[in-house]
Design a protein around this motif. Structure first.
Motif, PDB file in Angstrom:
ATOM      1  N   ARG A  89      -2.115  48.348 143.682  1.00 37.77           N
ATOM      2  CA  ARG A  89      -3.038  48.503 143.211  1.00 37.77           C
ATOM      3  C   ARG A  89      -3.815  47.203 143.806  1.00 37.77           C
ATOM      4  O   ARG A  89      -5.129  47.139 144.715  1.00 37.77           O
ATOM      5  CB  ARG A  89      -3.702  49.073 141.920  1.00 37.77           C
ATOM      6  CG  ARG A  89      -5.569  49.302 141.801  1.00 37.77           C
ATOM      7  CD  ARG A  89      -5.394  49.693 140.300  1.00 37.77           C
ATOM      8  NE  ARG A  89      -6.799  49.500 139.681  1.00 37.77           N
ATOM      9  CZ  ARG A  89      -7.891  49.098 139.418  1.00 37.77           C
ATOM     10  NH1 ARG A  89      -7.204  47.746 138.839  1.00 37.77           N
ATOM     11  NH2 ARG A  89      -8.672  48.689 139.011  1.00 37.77           N
ATOM     12  N   ARG A  90      -3.444  46.202 143.198  1.00 35.40           N
ATOM     13  CA  ARG A  90      -3.838  44.614 143.259  1.00 35.40           C
ATOM     14  C   ARG A  90      -4.065  44.506 144.591  1.00 35.40           C
ATOM     15  O   ARG A  90      -4.946  43.768 145.372  1.00 35.40           O
ATOM     16  CB  ARG A  90      -3.390  43.978 141.814  1.00 35.40           C
ATOM     17  CG  ARG A  90      -3.565  42.388 142.047  1.00 35.40           C
ATOM     18  CD  ARG A  90      -2.747  41.334 141.823  1.00 35.40           C
ATOM     19  NE  ARG A  90      -2.679  41.422 140.397  1.00 35.40           N
ATOM     20  CZ  ARG A  90      -2.047  40.863 139.729  1.00 35.40           C
ATOM     21  NH1 ARG A  90      -0.838  39.626 140.196  1.00 35.40           N
ATOM     22  NH2 ARG A  90      -1.506  40.956 138.288  1.00 35.40           N
ATOM     23  N   LEU A  91      -2.665  44.544 145.609  1.00 41.61           N
ATOM     24  CA  LEU A  91      -2.384  43.776 146.755  1.00 41.61           C
ATOM     25  C   LEU A  91      -3.224  44.326 147.409  1.00 41.61           C
ATOM     26  O   LEU A  91      -4.083  44.309 148.552  1.00 41.61           O
ATOM     27  CB  LEU A  91      -0.771  44.068 147.225  1.00 41.61           C
ATOM     28  CG  LEU A  91      -1.066  43.592 148.736  1.00 41.61           C
ATOM     29  CD1 LEU A  91      -1.434  42.502 148.537  1.00 41.61           C
ATOM     30  CD2 LEU A  91       0.393  44.296 149.166  1.00 41.61           C
ATOM     31  N   LEU A  92      -4.025  46.092 147.276  1.00 45.18           N
ATOM     32  CA  LEU A  92      -5.009  47.240 148.439  1.00 45.18           C
ATOM     33  C   LEU A  92      -6.270  46.821 148.052  1.00 45.18           C
ATOM     34  O   LEU A  92      -7.060  46.562 148.864  1.00 45.18           O
ATOM     35  CB  LEU A  92      -5.094  48.700 147.732  1.00 45.18           C
ATOM     36  CG  LEU A  92      -5.893  49.584 148.227  1.00 45.18           C
ATOM     37  CD1 LEU A  92      -5.378  49.443 149.581  1.00 45.18           C
ATOM     38  CD2 LEU A  92      -5.674  51.114 148.006  1.00 45.18           C
ATOM     39  N   LEU A 187     -18.765  49.601 153.848  1.00 40.38           N
ATOM     40  CA  LEU A 187     -17.436  50.309 153.468  1.00 40.38           C
ATOM     41  C   LEU A 187     -16.505  50.010 152.394  1.00 40.38           C
ATOM     42  O   LEU A 187     -16.239  50.643 151.590  1.00 40.38           O
ATOM     43  CB  LEU A 187     -17.216  51.526 154.888  1.00 40.38           C
ATOM     44  CG  LEU A 187     -17.599  51.948 155.662  1.00 40.38           C
ATOM     45  CD1 LEU A 187     -17.680  52.272 157.416  1.00 40.38           C
ATOM     46  CD2 LEU A 187     -18.377  53.455 155.328  1.00 40.38           C
ATOM     47  N   GLY A 188     -16.308  48.776 153.333  1.00 39.80           N
ATOM     48  CA  GLY A 188     -14.715  48.221 152.215  1.00 39.80           C
ATOM     49  C   GLY A 188     -15.395  47.540 151.269  1.00 39.80           C
ATOM     50  O   GLY A 188     -15.073  48.422 149.887  1.00 39.80           O
ATOM     51  N   VAL A 189     -17.150  47.296 150.956  1.00 39.74           N
ATOM     52  CA  VAL A 189     -17.587  47.311 149.429  1.00 39.74           C
ATOM     53  C   VAL A 189     -17.832  48.665 148.391  1.00 39.74           C
ATOM     54  O   VAL A 189     -17.274  48.566 147.643  1.00 39.74           O
ATOM     55  CB  VAL A 189     -19.166  47.030 149.411  1.00 39.74           C
ATOM     56  CG1 VAL A 189     -19.110  46.500 147.731  1.00 39.74           C
ATOM     57  CG2 VAL A 189     -19.133  45.497 150.617  1.00 39.74           C
ATOM     58  N   LEU A 190     -17.614  50.002 148.945  1.00 42.16           N
ATOM     59  CA  LEU A 190     -17.724  50.901 148.864  1.00 42.16           C
ATOM     60  C   LEU A 190     -16.344  51.556 148.367  1.00 42.16           C
ATOM     61  O   LEU A 190     -16.064  51.732 147.146  1.00 42.16           O
ATOM     62  CB  LEU A 190     -17.865  52.080 149.826  1.00 42.16           C
ATOM     63  CG  LEU A 190     -18.074  53.289 149.020  1.00 42.16           C
ATOM     64  CD1 LEU A 190     -18.436  53.143 147.536  1.00 42.16           C
ATOM     65  CD2 LEU A 190     -18.758  54.317 150.391  1.00 42.16           C
ATOM     66  N   ALA A 191     -15.359  51.373 148.799  1.00 36.79           N
ATOM     67  CA  ALA A 191     -14.070  51.296 148.635  1.00 36.79           C
ATOM     68  C   ALA A 191     -13.511  50.351 147.721  1.00 36.79           C
ATOM     69  O   ALA A 191     -12.389  50.745 147.016  1.00 36.79           O
ATOM     70  CB  ALA A 191     -13.062  50.735 149.981  1.00 36.79           C
ATOM     71  N   ILE A 192     -13.920  49.069 147.596  1.00 35.93           N
ATOM     72  CA  ILE A 192     -13.761  48.398 146.578  1.00 35.93           C
ATOM     73  C   ILE A 192     -13.590  49.079 145.246  1.00 35.93           C
ATOM     74  O   ILE A 192     -12.834  49.027 144.634  1.00 35.93           O
ATOM     75  CB  ILE A 192     -13.925  47.301 147.183  1.00 35.93           C
ATOM     76  CG1 ILE A 192     -13.378  45.505 148.216  1.00 35.93           C
ATOM     77  CG2 ILE A 192     -13.875  46.282 145.070  1.00 35.93           C
ATOM     78  CD1 ILE A 192     -13.107  45.006 148.082  1.00 35.93           C
ATOM     79  N   GLY A 193     -15.582  49.227 145.351  1.00 37.71           N
ATOM     80  CA  GLY A 193     -15.878  49.867 143.912  1.00 37.71           C
ATOM     81  C   GLY A 193     -14.892  50.723 143.387  1.00 37.71           C
ATOM     82  O   GLY A 193     -14.689  50.990 141.831  1.00 37.71           O
ATOM     83  N   LEU A 194     -14.316  51.988 144.859  1.00 38.59           N
ATOM     84  CA  LEU A 194     -13.662  53.276 144.110  1.00 38.59           C
ATOM     85  C   LEU A 194     -12.369  52.733 143.686  1.00 38.59           C
ATOM     86  O   LEU A 194     -11.712  53.726 142.598  1.00 38.59           O
ATOM     87  CB  LEU A 194     -13.452  53.900 145.337  1.00 38.59           C
ATOM     88  CG  LEU A 194     -15.014  54.641 145.865  1.00 38.59           C
ATOM     89  CD1 LEU A 194     -14.568  55.097 147.420  1.00 38.59           C
ATOM     90  CD2 LEU A 194     -15.748  55.825 144.803  1.00 38.59           C
ATOM     91  N   VAL A 195     -11.460  51.860 144.135  1.00 37.35           N
ATOM     92  CA  VAL A 195     -10.386  51.421 143.851  1.00 37.35           C
ATOM     93  C   VAL A 195     -10.260  50.797 142.560  1.00 37.35           C
ATOM     94  O   VAL A 195      -9.673  50.317 141.922  1.00 37.35           O
ATOM     95  CB  VAL A 195      -9.429  50.959 144.508  1.00 37.35           C
ATOM     96  CG1 VAL A 195      -8.502  49.909 144.744  1.00 37.35           C
ATOM     97  CG2 VAL A 195      -9.576  51.286 146.246  1.00 37.35           C
TER      98      VAL A 195
END
Length: 482
Positions: A89-92, A187-195
Motif C-alpha cells: 500500500r505504501r509503495l502504491l 485522476l492521480g489525486v483522486l486515486a491517492i485519496g481512495l488508496v
C-alpha cells in the motif's frame, strides 16, 4: 426483543460498511490500473504533434512512447518485490505520486529530451501501479470474489487502452498536447485519496527474514530486460547487428541472473517458486497469449487497408472492436471465473481464442468487414476470460509476502508478450506477404500474410492449451496422497 433488533441492525450496518470498504478498495485499484494503461496508449496519438512541436524526427519522438514502455518492462518485477518488503500500500501511494508528478513534468518539458526523461519517470510510477494492483487484491476482497476483482481490473485496463487514442486526439485538438499529460493529475489525486481511505495497511504481511534487497540481481535483471526490449523494438525488431548483439546480451544476462539468484541470500526472485507447475505455466501462457493479441493490433491495420480497402476512419472503427469487447467482457469474465473455477474458465477462453484465430483469415474474404469484426470479438472475449482466470489462478497460489513480486512477474509476462508480438508476428506477416514493401503489396499477398500470421497464432494458443492441461495433470499428481 429490542436487544435482538439492535444486534441485527448492528450486524447489517457492519456488513454494509464492509461492502462499501471493499468497493472503495476495488475502485482505488481500478483507477490505478486505468492510469497506467491510459499512459501507455494516450501518447501514441500525439507523436505527430510532438514531432512538430519539438522539430524532431519520428525516430526521435518515438522515444516518448519507448521510454515509458522500457521503464515498465525493466522495473515491474523489482518494484513488486520492493512492495513485499516495505508494504505494498505504501509503495502504491509512492507510485501514484511519482506518476502524477511526472505527468506535470511531461506537460512542462521545454525540450524533447526532458519530455523523454519525464516519460521514463512516469513509467517508473506506472510499473509500481501495474505490479501492485493485482497483488493488493488478495487483501482487499474476499477470496471467493477474486475472479470478479481480476475481471474488473482487466476491464479498466482495456478501457484505458481503448480510451487513450480518442481522448488524446480530443485533448490535442483543443487545449493542446500538454493536456494529454495533465489529464492524469486530477485522476492521480483522486486515486491517492481512495488508496488512503479504503486500502488496508499490509505492512503486517512483511516477511520476518528481511535480509535486504537484492541490488545485484535487480541490476542484472533490469539490464537484461532492457536489452531484450530494445532488441525487439529498435528498427521495429528488424534484423541487424545491433539487434542481434542486444539479444545475445539478453541471453547472457538471463544466465547471469539465474546464477546470482542461486547464490545470494536474499534473492529478488526465489527460483524454487518455479517448481510450482501451475504458477510457471501461468507466466508462460500469459506471454504466449498476449503475443497473439498483439498480432491483431500490428497486422490488423495493414489487412483492413490493403485487403479490405478501408479508409483510415473505417480502420479505426474496426480496430476499436477489440478494446471495446475487452472492456465489456472483463466483469462478466471475472464472474465466470468465480463460478466455473480458474482451469475451466481459462480453457474456455483459450478455446474461444483458438476458434477466432482459425476463422479470422478466412471470413473477411467472404463477408467483408463483419467477417473480420466477429472473429476479432470472439478472440478478445476469450482473451478477457483467459486473463481473468490465469491471473486469479496464479495469485491464489502465492503466499501473502510474495504477492508483489509474483504480480510483477505476471505484468512482465504480458509486457514481454506485447513486445515480442509486435516484432515477431509483424515479421511473420511481412514474410507471408513475400513483398519488400507491405504498403504496395497486392490484396492476395496481404491475405496470404494474414493466413500465415494467424496459423502461427493458432499454434501459440494451442501450445498454451496443452501447457495448461499438462500443468493441471502434474499439479494433481503432486498433491495426490501417496
Amino acid at each position: 426483543m429490542a436487544g435482538l433488533r439492535l444486534g441485527t441492525t448492528y450486524l447489517r450496518s457492519r456488513e454494509k460498511m464492509k461492502s462499501i470498504s471493499i468497493r472503495g478498495a476495488l475502485a482505488s485499484l481500478s483507477l490505478s490500473m486505468l492510469l497506467s494503461s491510459l499512459g501507455t496508449s494516450i501518447a501514441n496519438v500525439g507523436l505527430p504533434t510532438l514531432a512538430e512541436a519539438f522539430s524532431a524526427s519520428f525516430e526521435q519522438v518515438q522515444w516518448v512512447v519507448l521510454a515509458y514502455l522500457l521503464a515498465i518492462t525493466a522495473l515491474i518485477v523489482s518494484v513488486g518485490r520492493l512492495g513485499d518488503m516495505i508494504g505494498r500500500r505504501r509503495l502504491l501511494l509512492i507510485g501514484i505520486w511519482v506518476f502524477t508528478v511526472a505527468s506535470i513534468l511531461c506537460a512542462l518539458a521545454p525540450h524533447l529530451w526532458l519530455l523523454i526523461a519525464a516519460r521514463a519517470l512516469q513509467g517508473v510510477g506506472a510499473a509500481i501501479m501495474m505490479a501492485l494492483t493485482m497483488a493488493l487484491v488478495g487483501g482487499a476482497v474476499p477470496k471467493e470474489k477474486t475472479g470478479s476483482a481480476m475481471g474488473v481490473l482487466g476491464t479498466m485496463s482495456a478501457i484505458g487502452t481503448s480510451l487513450g487514442p480518442t481522448l488524446g486526439g480530443f485533448l490535442i485538438a483543443n487545449p493542446g498536447w500538454q493536456a494529454i499529460f495533465l489529464i492524469n493529475v486530477p485522476l492521480g489525486v483522486l486515486a491517492i485519496g481512495l488508496v488512503y481511505r479504503f486500502l488496508p495497511d499490509d505492512r503486517h504481511e512483511r516477511r520476518a527474514d528481511r535480509a535486504g534487497f537484492d541490488v545485484l540481481g535487480t541490476l542484472v535483471l533490469v539490464l537484461t530486460l532492457l536489452a531484450y526490449a530494445l532488441a525487439m523494438t529498435l528498427r521495429r525488431g528488424g534484423p541487424g547487428s545491433l539487434n542481434a548483439a542486444l539479444l545475445v546480451v539478453a541471453v547472457v544476462g538471463m544466465g547471469v541472473f539465474v546464477f546470482v539468484e542461486h547464490t545470494t541470500e536474499s534473492p529478488l526472485v526465489r527460483l524454487t517458486m518455479f517448481r510450482n507447475w501451475q504458477m510457471s505455466a501461468g507466466f508462460v501462457m500469459s506471454m504466449l497469449v498476449t503475443t497473439v493479441v498483439m498480432a491483431t493490433m500490428v497486422v490488423g491495420p495493414f489487412y483492413l487497408t490493403g485487403a479490405l480497402a478501408l479508409n483510415a476512419a473505417s480502420v479505426g472503427l474496426a480496430m476499436s472492436t477489440g478494446p471495446l469487447v475487452a472492456a465489456l467482457a472483463g466483469v462478466p469474465a471475472g464472474r465466470w471465473v468465480d463460478r466455473l473455477g480458474t482451469y475451466r474458465a481459462g480453457k474456455t477462453g483459450l478455446i474461444a481464442m483458438l476458434t477466432g484465430a482459425c476463422i479470422l483469415p478466412a471470413l473477411p474474404m467472404a463477408f467483408g468487414v463483419p467477417g473480420y469484426i466477429v472473429p476479432l470479438a470472439v478472440m478478445t472475449a476469450g482473451y478477457a476470460l483467459f486473463q481473468a482466470a490465469n491471473n486469479t489462478a496464479v495469485m491464489l497460489e502465492v503466499e501473502a509476502p510474495q504477492r508483489g513480486m509474483v504480480s510483477g512477474l505476471l505484468g512482465l509476462s504480458r509486457n514481454l508478450g506485447l513486445i515480442t508480438g509486435a516484432s515477431v508476428m509483424g515479421a511473420v506477416f511481412a514474410f507471408g506477404t513475400a513483398s519488400d514493401d507491405i504498403l504496395q503489396a497486392q490484396p492476395e499477398a496481404i491475405a496470404q500474410g494474414m493466413r500465415m500470421t494467424f496459423a502461427v497464432a493458432a499454434g501459440l494458443i494451442l501450445a498454451a492449451l496443452v501447457l495448461g492441461a499438462v500443468s493441471k495433470i502434474v499439479s494433481r499428481r503432486l498433491i495426490a496422497p501417496c
